[in-house]
Design an enzyme around this catalytic site. Structure first.
Site, PDB file in Angstrom:
ATOM      1  N   ARG A 158       2.624   4.815   6.304  1.00 46.12           N
ATOM      2  CA  ARG A 158       3.608   4.003   8.053  1.00 46.12           C
ATOM      3  C   ARG A 158       3.947   3.058   7.385  1.00 46.12           C
ATOM      4  O   ARG A 158       4.570   2.128   8.170  1.00 46.12           O
ATOM      5  CB  ARG A 158       2.521   3.515   9.030  1.00 46.12           C
ATOM      6  CG  ARG A 158       1.950   5.154   9.697  1.00 46.12           C
ATOM      7  CD  ARG A 158       0.286   4.909  10.101  1.00 46.12           C
ATOM      8  NE  ARG A 158      -0.878   4.420   9.123  1.00 46.12           N
ATOM      9  CZ  ARG A 158      -1.475   4.257   9.100  1.00 46.12           C
ATOM     10  NH1 ARG A 158      -2.085   4.010  10.634  1.00 46.12           N
ATOM     11  NH2 ARG A 158      -2.379   3.371   8.166  1.00 46.12           N
ATOM     12  N   HIS A 205      -1.787  -4.670   5.001  1.00 47.97           N
ATOM     13  CA  HIS A 205      -1.281  -3.793   6.552  1.00 47.97           C
ATOM     14  C   HIS A 205      -2.393  -3.132   7.438  1.00 47.97           C
ATOM     15  O   HIS A 205      -3.927  -3.278   6.493  1.00 47.97           O
ATOM     16  CB  HIS A 205      -0.257  -2.409   6.256  1.00 47.97           C
ATOM     17  CG  HIS A 205      -1.206  -1.393   5.740  1.00 47.97           C
ATOM     18  ND1 HIS A 205      -1.810  -0.241   6.422  1.00 47.97           N
ATOM     19  CD2 HIS A 205      -1.772  -0.942   4.619  1.00 47.97           C
ATOM     20  CE1 HIS A 205      -2.393   0.035   6.245  1.00 47.97           C
ATOM     21  NE2 HIS A 205      -2.056  -0.219   4.736  1.00 47.97           N
ATOM     22  N   CYS A 260       0.847  -1.219  -0.510  1.00 48.97           N
ATOM     23  CA  CYS A 260       0.399  -0.511  -0.202  1.00 48.97           C
ATOM     24  C   CYS A 260       1.523   1.410   0.395  1.00 48.97           C
ATOM     25  O   CYS A 260       1.994   1.080   0.321  1.00 48.97           O
ATOM     26  CB  CYS A 260      -1.030   0.023   0.940  1.00 48.97           C
ATOM     27  SG  CYS A 260      -2.418   1.163   1.383  1.00 48.97           S
TER      28      CYS A 260
END
Ligand SMILES: [Zn+2]
Length: 222
Positions: free
Chosen positions: A43, A98, A39
């Site tokens: 983060r 994630h 993605c």
């Protein structure tokens, strides 16, 4: 923006000189070990998580780590996959979802996408099985939102592992056993990675010792 420029200053003065031999070697070519599809989320840092130097991972990032079919016109994802397989001949492909993924949240809660028509259209590539699951999950009263999100994100990784095979370059490499496809789930809060176990149809900790730790935890709870 200043933070980025300050970082570049440190890169030029401290980091680059320490790795100058590596950059010299990389200046004329690359031989990455893996194609890493994840993605765009800020983060998720595949190089940090896998402690990979420049030149190790050939990355492809987009909202929701999706792999549209190769028929899509001008698909950057398809071009990246074809290049990784036919030119770089990577031996492994990792599709990494994630925790707390905004794209997956958007699929579960349509109102989040009201002002995002392009994202909405892009998320159609999550495929029919994810759409089917999303509908089921929306009505699943006994599950928390976090549980639903986890399930949908895992299912999306599995779906995209299958979508990969629609790309002829991957299909050919799989048939000749020259590539392996891995499905990962990265947890931002703990830094842990779970891997999809094809044989048993479930996600398990990537590291055996973490698997043992998880089983001990389950025994304690029981
Ligand atoms: Zn995400």
């Amino acid at each position: 923006m200043q933070q980025l420029i300050d970082g570049y200053v440190r890169f030029r003065s401290d980091v680059f000189p320490q790795h100058s031999k590596l950059f010299e070697r990389l200046a004329t070519g690359q031989q990455p070990q893996a194609l890493f599809i994840c993605c765009s989320d800020s983060r998720v840092m595949p190089e940090m998580v896998t402690q990979s130097d420049p030149g190790t991972l050939f990355t492809c990032r987009n909202a929701g780590n999706l792999i549209p079919p190769p028929t899509e016109a001008a698909s950057g994802v398809a071009a990246t996959i074809e290049y990784a397989m036919r030119v770089l001949k990577v031996g492994d492909i990792v599709i990494c979802g994630h925790s707390d993924c905004g794209a997956m949240k958007g699929m579960l809660e349509h109102e989040r996408l009201e002002s995002l028509p392009v994202v909405q259209a892009w998320l159609q590539h999550a495929g029919p099985s994810s759409k089917w699951l999303t509908r089921l999950l929306r009505d699943a009263m006994s599950m928390t939102f976090d549980q639903k999100l986890r399930l949908l994100t895992e299912a999306n990784v599995i779906t995209q592992m299958h979508n990969l095979k629609m790309h002829s370059s991957v299909d050919a490499a799989l048939k000749s056993n020259s590539v392996r496809v891995h499905g990962w789930m990265y947890d931002i809060g703990s830094g842990g990675i779970q891997q999809f176990d094809m044989e048993h149809g479930c996600f398990r900790p990537l590291l055996a010792e973490e698997q043992i730790g998880e089983e001990m935890q389950e025994l304690k709870i029981a």
